[in-house]
Design an enzyme around this catalytic site. Structure first.
Site, PDB file in Angstrom:
ATOM      1  N   HIS A 182       0.842  -1.213   0.000  1.00  0.00           N
ATOM      2  CA  HIS A 182       0.000   0.000   0.000  1.00  0.00           C
ATOM      3  C   HIS A 182       0.876   1.261   0.000  1.00  0.00           C
ATOM      4  O   HIS A 182       2.090   1.177  -0.228  1.00  0.00           O
ATOM      5  CB  HIS A 182      -0.997  -0.047   1.158  1.00  0.00           C
ATOM      6  CG  HIS A 182      -1.616  -1.402   1.320  1.00  0.00           C
ATOM      7  ND1 HIS A 182      -2.559  -1.891   0.455  1.00  0.00           N
ATOM      8  CD2 HIS A 182      -1.366  -2.399   2.215  1.00  0.00           C
ATOM      9  CE1 HIS A 182      -2.891  -3.136   0.814  1.00  0.00           C
ATOM     10  NE2 HIS A 182      -2.179  -3.462   1.880  1.00  0.00           N
ATOM     11  N   GLU A 188      -2.096   0.353   7.897  1.00  0.00           N
ATOM     12  CA  GLU A 188      -1.184  -0.710   7.449  1.00  0.00           C
ATOM     13  C   GLU A 188       0.006  -0.135   6.676  1.00  0.00           C
ATOM     14  O   GLU A 188       1.133  -0.616   6.823  1.00  0.00           O
ATOM     15  CB  GLU A 188      -1.945  -1.719   6.576  1.00  0.00           C
ATOM     16  CG  GLU A 188      -1.085  -2.884   6.095  1.00  0.00           C
ATOM     17  CD  GLU A 188      -1.827  -3.796   5.124  1.00  0.00           C
ATOM     18  OE1 GLU A 188      -3.049  -3.638   4.956  1.00  0.00           O
ATOM     19  OE2 GLU A 188      -1.169  -4.661   4.522  1.00  0.00           O
ATOM     20  N   HIS A 213       3.091  -6.966   4.490  1.00  0.00           N
ATOM     21  CA  HIS A 213       1.723  -6.526   4.787  1.00  0.00           C
ATOM     22  C   HIS A 213       1.384  -6.866   6.230  1.00  0.00           C
ATOM     23  O   HIS A 213       2.141  -7.552   6.922  1.00  0.00           O
ATOM     24  CB  HIS A 213       0.715  -7.245   3.870  1.00  0.00           C
ATOM     25  CG  HIS A 213       0.738  -6.759   2.460  1.00  0.00           C
ATOM     26  ND1 HIS A 213      -0.219  -5.928   1.933  1.00  0.00           N
ATOM     27  CD2 HIS A 213       1.640  -6.986   1.459  1.00  0.00           C
ATOM     28  CE1 HIS A 213       0.077  -5.662   0.658  1.00  0.00           C
ATOM     29  NE2 HIS A 213       1.199  -6.294   0.350  1.00  0.00           N
ATOM     30  N   GLU A 272       1.905 -11.552   5.795  1.00  0.00           N
ATOM     31  CA  GLU A 272       0.976 -10.801   6.650  1.00  0.00           C
ATOM     32  C   GLU A 272       1.545 -10.941   8.063  1.00  0.00           C
ATOM     33  O   GLU A 272       1.441 -11.982   8.688  1.00  0.00           O
ATOM     34  CB  GLU A 272      -0.439 -11.388   6.575  1.00  0.00           C
ATOM     35  CG  GLU A 272      -1.043 -11.450   5.178  1.00  0.00           C
ATOM     36  CD  GLU A 272      -1.686 -10.146   4.735  1.00  0.00           C
ATOM     37  OE1 GLU A 272      -1.466  -9.108   5.401  1.00  0.00           O
ATOM     38  OE2 GLU A 272      -2.400 -10.165   3.710  1.00  0.00           O
TER      39      GLU A 272
HETATM   40 ZN    ZN Z   1      -1.990  -5.284   2.809  1.00  0.00          ZN
END
Ligand code: ZN
Length: 521
Positions: free
Chosen positions: A308, A345, A400, A481
């Site tokens: 992102h 995030e 992430h 993640e």
């Molecule tokens: Zn993400």
């Protein structure tokens, strides 16, 4: 392979976390386990680039190692006459040869550039001229004071030295990798990666490995002036003598990096093999006079992809536009998730990426990020994949944090499933990516104490075919993640600068363990 991989992981992870994993280091080093003699006098200068070439002095009592960045390291009787370290070279150094009196030497670059030091004279080069294939080695003509360059297609370029022939223009089954002159310099041999030998001038053909099975490819050769024969040397340090005595090899041992050079000892009563990691292995009456300590990840590029971006939420027109993810349509990028309190995030992934970058750079890697700030928009996930392709990265990791169910905790690693589309084919990277994922899982768990996810995947691993960032990759790549930002416990971790640092070092440790295992020969 499993054993060597765990050794590699222990070495790097311990460098990062110190005593935390110290018990893992109770295994002997691969060199010690192999019973190799590494008991040289002590000099072990550091190099930030891999060793690429080696040359011996005429008496056999000294040698030089040259790194890809032009650094030269002199040992024993071999004098230090300077180097190209610190110069901006257009191409990596691939070859080295000393002058007849050992008071100078030449370096050759893959682009055919030649650099002369000490009493070495510059007699010309291929620098700036068109090459069909890159230069791979060089040799000195002691009779004239000139030198030869040889390219991967067997093309030979003579400068102040007679030309005796070449395989340029002839179809070869494998690229030429090395060259050695005869004792009187009235001829030379070329050797190809498949062990084929080509003799020119007064060079005699004494045999080859052409057509015979090799565990690893041949990487270089050396002439035995005492017998008129020669040795071929493979990447694993296997030595094949033809008309020359065999004094031993590292074939069958596990080496930190591939062998790249071979240097005969005094009166050709032995030889030394030189690894890209700067290790020196001495056989016969040749002695180990010192080695180079090469940074563990020297010469490797890693791409870190912080998920992102800070400006994504303000530009839906850009990040919502459709892209081809590899046979399916997905959006360019997304805004990402937040903690219940609103910590985004993108800020977490940016902080972790910076910590991981620092840890990888400390190990000698070149690190590129897919975005240069936390305030921009994008790039799209397909462009993030392309960065690693363009840079020829050895590995890539997308960073992430998840927006999972509030009751779920833990980290998960997404690995690519094989996907073939009109614009992509990731099958070659599926296996290596799984190895990267396994190394990352172990190192991340050890560094952070975070357990594998209790709500997705199997033991922290999720194999996916719906992520363009993985489907479009041409290099080993996984997505992690790191935690579940929608879970109260995990959310607190992701907002902690200390935990971000642990996560970054865990990612770096996993990448490093994977790469060190991949380098082992
Ligand atoms: Zn993400």
């Amino acid at each position: 392979m499993a054993r060597s991989r765990s050794v590699a992981g222990a070495a790097v992870v311990t460098a990062l976390f110190g005593a935390l994993l110290a018990p893992a280091l109770s295994v002997p080093s691969p060199a010690a386990a192999a019973g190799l003699h590494l008991d040289h006098a002590g000099a072990s200068p550091a190099s930030t680039a891999p060793v690429a070439a080696a040359a011996g002095d005429s008496g056999g009592g000294g040698y030089w190692l040259a790194a890809t960045d032009g650094a030269v390291f002199a040992f024993g009787d071999a004098p230090d006459e300077g180097s190209a370290a610190g110069d901006a070279l257009r191409a990596p150094v691939v070859g080295m040869a000393p002058t007849p009196d050992d008071r100078g030497y030449w370096l050759a670059g893959a682009d055919g550039g030649v650099f002369a030091f000490g009493d070495a004279g510059f007699a010309g080069s291929m620098g700036g001229r068109h090459l069909v294939r890159p230069v791979v080695a060089m040799a000195a003509d002691d009779a004239t004071g000139g030198y030869w360059l040889v390219a991967a297609d067997g093309g030979v370029f003579a400068f102040g030295a007679p030309w005796f022939g070449s395989t340029g223009g002839v179809h070869l089954d494998a690229p030429v990798v090395g060259m050695a002159p005869t004792p009187d310099d009235r001829g030379y041999w070329l050797v190809a990666a498949d062990g084929g030998v080509f003799a020119f001038g007064d060079a005699g053909f004494a045999g080859s490995m052409g057509g015979r099975p090799l565990v690893r490819p041949v990487v270089t050769m050396a002439a035995d002036d005492a017998t008129g024969g020669y040795w071929l040397v493979a990447a694993d340090g296997g030595v094949f003598g033809f008309g020359a005595p065999w004094f031993g090899s590292t074939g069958g041992d596990v080496l930190g990096r591939a062998v790249v050079g071979a240097v005969p000892g005094a009166a050709d009563g032995g030889y030394r093999l030189v690894g890209a990691d700067g290790a020196v292995y001495a056989f016969g009456d040749a002695t180990d006079l010192g080695s180079v300590t090469v940074a563990p990840l020297a010469g490797l590029t890693v791409v870190l992809d912080p998920g992102h971006d800070g400006g994504n939420g303000a530009d839906p027109g850009f990040i919502d536009r459709p892209i081809d993810g590899g046979g399916f349509t997905e959006s360019c990028d997304t805004v990402g998730t937040t903690t219940p309190g609103g910590y985004p995030e993108h800020a977490f992934t940016w902080a972790v990426a910076l910590d991981a970058r620092a840890a990888l750079q400390a190990l000698g890697a070149t690190v590129a990020l897919t975005r240069q700030s936390d305030t921009g928009v994008g790039p799209c996930v397909n462009q993030r994949a392309e960065v690693a392709d363009v840079l020829g990265a050895a590995a890539a990791v997308s960073i992430h944090a998840d927006g999972g169910p509030p009751g779920g905790t833990g980290f998960a690693i997404d690995e690519p499933a094989p996907v073939v589309s009109s614009i992509s084919d990731n099958r070659a990277i599926v296996g290596p990516s799984a190895e990267l994922g396994a190394a990352l899982r172990a190192a991340f768990a050890a560094a952070t104490g975070e357990p594998p996810s209790d709500y997705t995947g199997t033991a922290g691993i999720v194999v996916r075919r719906d992520l363009g960032g993985l489907d479009l990759s041409t290099v080993p790549k996984v997505l992690i993640e790191c935690a579940n930002m929608r879970n109260t416990h995990d959310a607190a971790l992701t907002q902690s600068a200390a935990w971000q640092g642990l996560a970054g070092r865990g990612i770096a440790g996993g990448v490093a363990a994977y790469l060190e295992a991949a380098l082992r020969t």
